[in-house]
Design a protein around this motif. Structure first.
Motif, short mmCIF file in Angstrom:
data_model
loop_
_atom_site.label_atom_id
_atom_site.label_comp_id
_atom_site.label_asym_id
_atom_site.label_seq_id
_atom_site.Cartn_x
_atom_site.Cartn_y
_atom_site.Cartn_z
N LEU A 97 0.82 -1.21 0.00
CA LEU A 97 0.00 0.00 0.00
C LEU A 97 0.86 1.26 0.00
O LEU A 97 0.63 2.19 -0.78
CB LEU A 97 -0.94 0.00 1.21
CG LEU A 97 -1.88 1.19 1.34
CD1 LEU A 97 -2.88 1.21 0.21
CD2 LEU A 97 -2.60 1.12 2.68
N TYR A 156 1.21 3.85 -3.21
CA TYR A 156 0.89 5.26 -3.02
C TYR A 156 1.98 6.12 -3.65
O TYR A 156 1.68 7.06 -4.41
CB TYR A 156 0.73 5.60 -1.54
CG TYR A 156 0.59 7.07 -1.30
CD1 TYR A 156 -0.58 7.74 -1.63
CD2 TYR A 156 1.64 7.81 -0.77
CE1 TYR A 156 -0.71 9.11 -1.42
CE2 TYR A 156 1.53 9.18 -0.56
CZ TYR A 156 0.35 9.81 -0.89
OH TYR A 156 0.23 11.16 -0.69
N THR A 202 -11.36 10.47 2.97
CA THR A 202 -11.40 9.26 3.80
C THR A 202 -12.45 9.40 4.90
O THR A 202 -13.26 8.50 5.11
CB THR A 202 -10.02 8.97 4.40
OG1 THR A 202 -9.06 8.86 3.34
CG2 THR A 202 -10.03 7.68 5.21
N THR A 245 -17.14 6.35 -2.96
CA THR A 245 -15.99 5.45 -2.84
C THR A 245 -15.41 5.11 -4.21
O THR A 245 -14.21 4.83 -4.31
CB THR A 245 -16.37 4.15 -2.10
OG1 THR A 245 -17.48 3.53 -2.74
CG2 THR A 245 -16.67 4.40 -0.65
N LYS A 246 -16.22 5.16 -5.24
CA LYS A 246 -15.70 4.93 -6.59
C LYS A 246 -15.07 6.20 -7.18
O LYS A 246 -14.01 6.14 -7.80
CB LYS A 246 -16.80 4.40 -7.48
CG LYS A 246 -17.19 2.97 -7.13
CD LYS A 246 -18.41 2.50 -7.87
CE LYS A 246 -18.84 1.13 -7.49
NZ LYS A 246 -19.08 0.89 -6.09
N LEU A 286 -11.52 7.22 -5.85
CA LEU A 286 -10.39 6.38 -6.23
C LEU A 286 -9.41 7.09 -7.16
O LEU A 286 -8.29 6.61 -7.36
CB LEU A 286 -10.87 5.07 -6.88
CG LEU A 286 -11.52 4.08 -5.92
CD1 LEU A 286 -12.06 2.87 -6.70
CD2 LEU A 286 -10.57 3.63 -4.84
N PRO A 339 -4.90 9.37 -5.01
CA PRO A 339 -4.04 8.42 -4.30
C PRO A 339 -4.07 8.61 -2.78
O PRO A 339 -3.92 7.66 -2.03
CB PRO A 339 -2.64 8.72 -4.86
CG PRO A 339 -2.87 9.36 -6.16
CD PRO A 339 -4.16 10.12 -6.03
N TYR A 357 -6.66 9.39 -0.97
CA TYR A 357 -7.83 8.66 -0.47
C TYR A 357 -7.52 7.17 -0.42
O TYR A 357 -7.86 6.49 0.55
CB TYR A 357 -9.05 8.91 -1.36
CG TYR A 357 -10.19 7.96 -1.08
CD1 TYR A 357 -10.95 8.10 0.08
CD2 TYR A 357 -10.49 6.91 -1.93
CE1 TYR A 357 -11.99 7.23 0.35
CE2 TYR A 357 -11.52 6.04 -1.67
CZ TYR A 357 -12.27 6.20 -0.52
OH TYR A 357 -13.29 5.33 -0.24
N CYS A 358 -6.90 6.66 -1.47
CA CYS A 358 -6.58 5.23 -1.52
C CYS A 358 -5.67 4.82 -0.37
O CYS A 358 -5.87 3.77 0.25
CB CYS A 358 -5.95 4.87 -2.85
SG CYS A 358 -7.04 5.12 -4.26
N ARG A 415 -7.80 5.26 2.98
CA ARG A 415 -8.83 4.23 3.05
C ARG A 415 -8.22 2.84 3.20
O ARG A 415 -8.74 1.98 3.91
CB ARG A 415 -9.70 4.30 1.79
CG ARG A 415 -10.92 3.45 1.83
CD ARG A 415 -11.79 3.86 2.99
NE ARG A 415 -12.68 2.79 3.32
CZ ARG A 415 -13.93 2.95 3.71
NH1 ARG A 415 -14.43 4.15 3.83
NH2 ARG A 415 -14.66 1.92 4.00
N GLY A 416 -7.09 2.62 2.54
CA GLY A 416 -6.41 1.34 2.67
C GLY A 416 -5.93 1.09 4.09
O GLY A 416 -6.10 0.00 4.64
#
Length: 151
Positions: free
Chosen positions: A54, A58, A95, A118-119, A122, A125, A127-128, A131-132
């Motif tokens: 992750l 990122y 997030t 949430t889509k 995406l 990065p 947020y990813c 959220r990850g």
């Protein structure tokens, strides 16, 4: 023209590899901190590789986004402060908004909005990453509470 194009590609690839290498040094220090404080949700045997992947992905995604942003500022220090502030704001707000909307699981409209957000988020990065990290922690706590309940 072709010579210029190949020089430009070589220049940007060399910069990207150098920046990614430097970012890997930062990842190493982050991992050391996670290990030093023994944050179980992230250093557990099943989650540790996910954490490393992750963090690496990122950097893989965010570094190319920052290159065009550098042309928006005349002063590198101003650019750094502004871009860092924007990144932090986007990462935190996106997030938190989806995590908060998830807690309203009895409202159909909010569930639908959260599914869309949430889509859409995406593309960020930040947020990813946020959220990850949240999902790794949440999954670990749910798994751990399930194991504790069986004993």
């Amino acid at each position: 023209m072709t010579l210029f194009f190949s020089e430009a590609i070589t220049y940007w690839w060399a910069n990207y590899v150098w920046d990614l290498t430097n970012y890997c040094v930062s990842i190493t220090f982050c991992i050391i901190i996670f290990l030093a404080f023994n944050i179980e949700a992230y250093v557990a045997k099943t989650n540790f590789l996910c954490l490393i992947l992750l963090l690496f992905l990122y950097g893989f995604a965010i570094i190319p986004i920052m290159y065009p942003m550098s042309y928006l500022f005349k002063s590198s220090s101003t650019g750094f402060v502004v871009v860092s502030s924007i990144n932090i704001f986007i990462g935190i707000m996106t997030t938190i908004s989806t995590v908060t909307l998830e807690s309203f699981n009895d409202e159909d409209d909010l569930i639908r909005i959260n599914n869309i957000l949430t889509k859409v988020f995406l593309i960020f990065p930040h947020y990813c990453l946020g959220r990850g990290l949240f999902d790794i922690s949440k999954t670990h706590s749910v798994f751990k509470s399930g194991l504790d309940g069986k004993q």
